[in-house]
Each structure stands twice: as structure tokens, then as C-alpha cells.
Scaffold this motif. Structure first.
Motif, PDB file in Angstrom:
ATOM      1  N   THR A  31       0.817  -1.222   0.000  1.00 19.99           N
ATOM      2  CA  THR A  31       0.000   0.000   0.000  1.00 19.99           C
ATOM      3  C   THR A  31       0.847   1.268   0.000  1.00 19.99           C
ATOM      4  O   THR A  31       0.297   2.364  -0.046  1.00 19.99           O
ATOM      5  CB  THR A  31      -0.949   0.017   1.208  1.00 19.99           C
ATOM      6  OG1 THR A  31      -0.193  -0.110   2.417  1.00 19.99           O
ATOM      7  CG2 THR A  31      -1.954  -1.124   1.119  1.00 19.99           C
ATOM      8  N   THR A  32       2.170   1.140   0.049  1.00 15.44           N
ATOM      9  CA  THR A  32       3.024   2.330  -0.040  1.00 15.44           C
ATOM     10  C   THR A  32       3.274   2.730  -1.493  1.00 15.44           C
ATOM     11  O   THR A  32       3.773   3.823  -1.758  1.00 15.44           O
ATOM     12  CB  THR A  32       4.376   2.094   0.649  1.00 15.44           C
ATOM     13  OG1 THR A  32       5.103   1.081  -0.066  1.00 15.44           O
ATOM     14  CG2 THR A  32       4.175   1.653   2.093  1.00 15.44           C
ATOM     15  N   LYS A  33       2.924   1.852  -2.424  1.00 16.52           N
ATOM     16  CA  LYS A  33       3.140   2.155  -3.834  1.00 16.52           C
ATOM     17  C   LYS A  33       2.053   3.076  -4.371  1.00 16.52           C
ATOM     18  O   LYS A  33       0.940   3.130  -3.841  1.00 16.52           O
ATOM     19  CB  LYS A  33       3.182   0.857  -4.655  1.00 16.52           C
ATOM     20  CG  LYS A  33       4.408   0.001  -4.383  1.00 16.52           C
ATOM     21  CD  LYS A  33       4.503  -1.143  -5.362  1.00 16.52           C
ATOM     22  CE  LYS A  33       5.812  -1.917  -5.183  1.00 16.52           C
ATOM     23  NZ  LYS A  33       5.931  -3.028  -6.158  1.00 16.52           N
ATOM     24  N   ASP A  34       2.367   3.789  -5.455  1.00 17.29           N
ATOM     25  CA  ASP A  34       1.391   4.672  -6.081  1.00 17.29           C
ATOM     26  C   ASP A  34       0.286   3.865  -6.753  1.00 17.29           C
ATOM     27  O   ASP A  34       0.507   2.741  -7.225  1.00 17.29           O
ATOM     28  CB  ASP A  34       2.059   5.554  -7.134  1.00 17.29           C
ATOM     29  CG  ASP A  34       2.849   6.700  -6.525  1.00 17.29           C
ATOM     30  OD1 ASP A  34       2.884   6.799  -5.281  1.00 17.29           O
ATOM     31  OD2 ASP A  34       3.426   7.493  -7.291  1.00 17.29           O
ATOM     32  N   SER A  41       0.820   7.565 -12.500  1.00 19.64           N
ATOM     33  CA  SER A  41       0.420   7.687 -11.101  1.00 19.64           C
ATOM     34  C   SER A  41      -0.790   8.608 -10.973  1.00 19.64           C
ATOM     35  O   SER A  41      -0.784   9.737 -11.469  1.00 19.64           O
ATOM     36  CB  SER A  41       1.581   8.242 -10.264  1.00 19.64           C
ATOM     37  OG  SER A  41       1.162   8.473  -8.927  1.00 19.64           O
ATOM     38  N   ILE A  42      -1.835   8.107 -10.318  1.00 17.90           N
ATOM     39  CA  ILE A  42      -3.047   8.912 -10.140  1.00 17.90           C
ATOM     40  C   ILE A  42      -3.466   9.034  -8.678  1.00 17.90           C
ATOM     41  O   ILE A  42      -4.508   9.613  -8.380  1.00 17.90           O
ATOM     42  CB  ILE A  42      -4.222   8.337 -10.952  1.00 17.90           C
ATOM     43  CG1 ILE A  42      -4.477   6.876 -10.563  1.00 17.90           C
ATOM     44  CG2 ILE A  42      -3.973   8.481 -12.444  1.00 17.90           C
ATOM     45  CD1 ILE A  42      -5.748   6.301 -11.183  1.00 17.90           C
ATOM     46  N   GLY A  43      -2.658   8.518  -7.746  1.00 14.78           N
ATOM     47  CA  GLY A  43      -3.020   8.659  -6.350  1.00 14.78           C
ATOM     48  C   GLY A  43      -2.263   7.726  -5.433  1.00 14.78           C
ATOM     49  O   GLY A  43      -1.356   6.996  -5.850  1.00 14.78           O
ATOM     50  N   GLN A  44      -2.669   7.758  -4.169  1.00 15.45           N
ATOM     51  CA  GLN A  44      -2.033   6.946  -3.132  1.00 15.45           C
ATOM     52  C   GLN A  44      -3.099   6.386  -2.195  1.00 15.45           C
ATOM     53  O   GLN A  44      -4.202   6.927  -2.085  1.00 15.45           O
ATOM     54  CB  GLN A  44      -1.023   7.775  -2.308  1.00 15.45           C
ATOM     55  CG  GLN A  44       0.188   8.270  -3.060  1.00 15.45           C
ATOM     56  CD  GLN A  44      -0.102   9.507  -3.892  1.00 15.45           C
ATOM     57  OE1 GLN A  44      -0.899  10.358  -3.493  1.00 15.45           O
ATOM     58  NE2 GLN A  44       0.538   9.607  -5.043  1.00 15.45           N
ATOM     59  N   VAL A  45      -2.746   5.336  -1.492  1.00 19.44           N
ATOM     60  CA  VAL A  45      -3.622   4.759  -0.479  1.00 19.44           C
ATOM     61  C   VAL A  45      -3.604   5.657   0.753  1.00 19.44           C
ATOM     62  O   VAL A  45      -2.541   6.040   1.249  1.00 19.44           O
ATOM     63  CB  VAL A  45      -3.177   3.330  -0.109  1.00 19.44           C
ATOM     64  CG1 VAL A  45      -3.998   2.795   1.063  1.00 19.44           C
ATOM     65  CG2 VAL A  45      -3.294   2.397  -1.318  1.00 19.44           C
ATOM     66  N   ILE A  62      -6.676   8.410  -2.173  1.00 24.35           N
ATOM     67  CA  ILE A  62      -6.818   9.784  -2.637  1.00 24.35           C
ATOM     68  C   ILE A  62      -6.332   9.821  -4.071  1.00 24.35           C
ATOM     69  O   ILE A  62      -5.151   9.558  -4.349  1.00 24.35           O
ATOM     70  CB  ILE A  62      -6.025  10.757  -1.763  1.00 24.35           C
ATOM     71  CG1 ILE A  62      -6.552  10.734  -0.325  1.00 24.35           C
ATOM     72  CG2 ILE A  62      -6.103  12.180  -2.328  1.00 24.35           C
ATOM     73  CD1 ILE A  62      -5.775  11.615   0.638  1.00 24.35           C
ATOM     74  N   ILE A  63      -7.243  10.106  -5.003  1.00 23.19           N
ATOM     75  CA  ILE A  63      -6.896  10.103  -6.420  1.00 23.19           C
ATOM     76  C   ILE A  63      -7.071  11.499  -7.006  1.00 23.19           C
ATOM     77  O   ILE A  63      -7.832  12.311  -6.486  1.00 23.19           O
ATOM     78  CB  ILE A  63      -7.734   9.079  -7.215  1.00 23.19           C
ATOM     79  CG1 ILE A  63      -9.233   9.355  -7.054  1.00 23.19           C
ATOM     80  CG2 ILE A  63      -7.407   7.670  -6.751  1.00 23.19           C
ATOM     81  CD1 ILE A  63     -10.098   8.424  -7.878  1.00 23.19           C
ATOM     82  N   ASN A  64      -6.358  11.776  -8.083  1.00 20.72           N
ATOM     83  CA  ASN A  64      -6.377  13.114  -8.677  1.00 20.72           C
ATOM     84  C   ASN A  64      -7.147  13.167  -9.996  1.00 20.72           C
ATOM     85  O   ASN A  64      -6.932  14.053 -10.820  1.00 20.72           O
ATOM     86  CB  ASN A  64      -4.953  13.641  -8.874  1.00 20.72           C
ATOM     87  CG  ASN A  64      -4.087  12.698  -9.685  1.00 20.72           C
ATOM     88  OD1 ASN A  64      -4.589  11.927 -10.507  1.00 20.72           O
ATOM     89  ND2 ASN A  64      -2.776  12.743  -9.448  1.00 20.72           N
ATOM     90  N   ILE A  65      -8.036  12.180 -10.195  1.00 21.85           N
ATOM     91  CA  ILE A  65      -8.929  12.197 -11.353  1.00 21.85           C
ATOM     92  C   ILE A  65     -10.334  11.847 -10.862  1.00 21.85           C
ATOM     93  O   ILE A  65     -10.509  11.345  -9.745  1.00 21.85           O
ATOM     94  CB  ILE A  65      -8.506  11.181 -12.439  1.00 21.85           C
ATOM     95  CG1 ILE A  65      -8.571   9.748 -11.890  1.00 21.85           C
ATOM     96  CG2 ILE A  65      -7.114  11.494 -12.965  1.00 21.85           C
ATOM     97  CD1 ILE A  65      -8.392   8.683 -12.952  1.00 21.85           C
TER      98      ILE A  65
END
Length: 309
Positions: free
Chosen positions: A248-251, A259-263, A278-281
Motif C-alpha cells: 500500500t506504499t506504492k502509487d 500515477s493517479i493517487g495513493q492509499v 486519494i486520487i487526482n482524477i
């Protein structure tokens, strides 16, 4: 999308979950100016806090980043701020900078209170148009019950004063292996490692009753309001699930490997993981969501993103 209600109903199988929340702490704010202090430092409207109505909100820095997020309950002339245990001391020190101008006292009470999650299947099978700003509270003796949400699960927190409980029945934990499902009340709390890194809208707080846009000024209010009315950031909270163990540390990646977000947070229930990302799209724009080289499944949130209180 997969029906979250059906997934969780099969997991609970009509069982009631009662489990102690070992990672939750309490900050107590008392005195005649307690609510006046918090009105100038929190995203929620303290005028709506009462003995039978709790609130969800955040304290922000002057840059609009969340210092801590929390639930609030009022017990007579005291306000209890319930948050991640590792953030209680930082929040206390942050508020003390402003408390010198008010008749109030702040005390780290994480050893004086215990918080238990109480989870049952929900009778509601549809998302709500918006989440209520006021959260139902009941109080009896030294115990306070705060209802976090009714869908996709009925989630309550039992806030219990540990002192003077000799004559009170003990709370018996049941099916505690399912306690992580309480995260699906969809009003997440940040941890110390996440403090000062997130804007409230990135956690959808404008849609979950966590931000009042009519209460007036508070620290960080200008940035939060600008993001709401003029901001261009698409970052938002989304809910996903997968089977097995992933890093879960990966993008989080899209179908093109971008890359569109992180856990943000995750909980495992046997082999199934539920996670907020948290995603940016816009979630509907993603043809695929990939984490640690595995496709993961997007779930519908229990509320529409975009509504505000």
C-alpha cells in the motif's frame, strides 16, 4: 460498480461487532470559552454542537492543511475531541497557542476514556444525497454513544469514562476481527504521519458534514473556501477493494501506468482489503486502477462527492 451493501451484508451475516478502538484517543476541552475557542479553530460550526448532537471536522493550519481530524461530542460543559491517539498531544499543543486568550482548559484524556466501535448491518440499501452535519448522540451515566453513519453499515462509537466504572457492566467484545469495517462510515480520521499534508476537500469533507461554509472565519478558512469555489484540484477520496496482500506504499496507477493517487488507509478482513485512496482524477474516468501490479476494484461511496453543507 460492486454493491458495497451486499458485500458488507455477507461479511457481517447479521452479527453485531463490538470492539475496542485502541488507536483512538480523547482530548478534553472545558471551561466557559471552550466552544468559542474551537469555533475559531475548526472547520465545523460549534453552534451546532449539543449534548444530543455531535460533529465531524478538522483543525487546519494557516495553509489550509489538516492538522487533525476528529469527532466532537459535548458532555455538559465539556467538549470531547475524539481522534487518532497519536495526534492528541500535537492537537493539544496546537490549540494551546490560541487558548491563552480564552477561559478554557485542555487535557489529554486518552487514558481516562475508552472508545468501542459498535457495528451492525444497515437496513438502508441506497446512498444518501448528503451526509448529515449533526451526528446523533445519546448519553447515559458515564457512557456516550455517537452514531457515525447509517449506510452502508450502522456504525456507532461507545465513548466510556474508565473511571468510576466499578458498578457498571463491562463491555463485552464480539467479532472484533471485523472491527476494521467501521472505517466504512466514510468520515476518516488522519494519523500523525498524515498531519499537515492534506486539504479537507481531498477527504471529501465538504460532502460528509465536516466543513461549514456559513460559520465564518477560522484558521485556514480562506484557503479551504478558495479550494471549494475556485480550486482546480481534482483530488478526492475514493473507496476500493482487492484480495490478498498488496504494497500500500506504492502509487496507484491508471491503465497507462501513470500515477493517479495513493492509499490513504486500509483494513483487512480475512483475505479482503478495503481501502480509501486519494486520487487526482474523477473515479468514473479511470478505465483501470492498478496497485502493486494488480487490478483493484472501485466501490461506490455511500454519498455523492460535490455536495456541501
Amino acid at each position: 460498480m460492486t454493491s458495497l451493501h451486499e458485500i458488507l451484508h455477507s461479511r457481517l451475516q447479521n452479527n453485531t461487532v463490538i470492539a475496542k478502538q485502541h488507536d483512538i484517543g480523547v482530548l478534553r476541552i472545558s471551561g466557559p470559552d471552550a466552544k468559542k475557542l474551537l469555533q475559531g479553530q475548526t472547520t465545523c460550526d460549534m453552534n451546532k454542537l449539543s449534548d444530543d448532537c455531535g460533529l465531524y471536522g478538522a483543525i487546519c493550519s494557516i495553509k489550509g492543511r489538516i492538522v487533525s481530524s476528529f469527532y466532537l461530542v459535548q458532555s455538559h460543559d465539556e467538549v470531547l475531541m475524539i481522534m487518532a491517539k497519536d495526534l492528541v498531544e500535537k492537537t493539544l499543543l496546537h490549540l494551546k497557542k490560541y487558548a491563552v486568550f480564552f477561559k478554557t482548559e485542555l487535557v489529554n484524556e486518552q487514558d481516562a476514556f475508552a472508545v468501542y466501535s459498535h457495528i451492525t448491518s444497515s437496513s438502508t440499501e441506497t446512498t444518501q444525497a448528503t451526509l448529515a452535519e449533526r451526528l446523533p448522540v445519546t448519553q447515559a451515566d458515564q457512557n456516550i454513544t455517537l452514531t457515525l453513519g447509517h449506510y452502508p453499515l450502522e456504525v456507532k462509537w461507545l465513548i466510556r469514562r474508565e473511571e468510576n466504572q466499578a458498578d457498571c457492566p463491562a463491555i463485552e467484545e464480539k467479532h472484533s476481527q471485523l472491527a476494521g469495517l467501521s472505517m466504512l462510515a466514510a468520515r476518516p480520521l488522519i494519523t500523525l504521519a498524515q498531519s499537515d499534508t492534506l486539504l479537507p476537500q481531498w477527504l471529501n469533507m465538504q460532502s460528509t458534514g465536516g466543513i461549514s461554509f456559513t460559520k465564518g472565519c477560522y484558521t485556514g478558512q480562506e484557503i479551504v473556501a478558495r479550494m471549494q469555489y475556485r480550486g482546480k484540484s481534482k483530488k478526492q477520496l475514493a473507496l476500493v477493494t482487492w484480495q490478498g496482500q498488496l504494497d500500500t506504499t506504492k502509487d496507484l496507477l491508471d491503465e497507462e501506468g501513470k500515477s493517479i493517487g495513493q492509499v490513504f488507509s486500509a483494513t483487512h478482513i480475512e483475505e479482503t482489503c478495503f481501502a480509501f485512496v486519494i486520487i487526482n482524477i474523477e473515479p468514473s474516468e479511470a478505465k483501470a486502477l492498478i496497485l502493486d501490479e494488480q487490478n483493484i476494484t472501485l466501490l461506490a461511496l455511500p454519498y455523492p462527492v460535490g455536495a456541501k453543507n
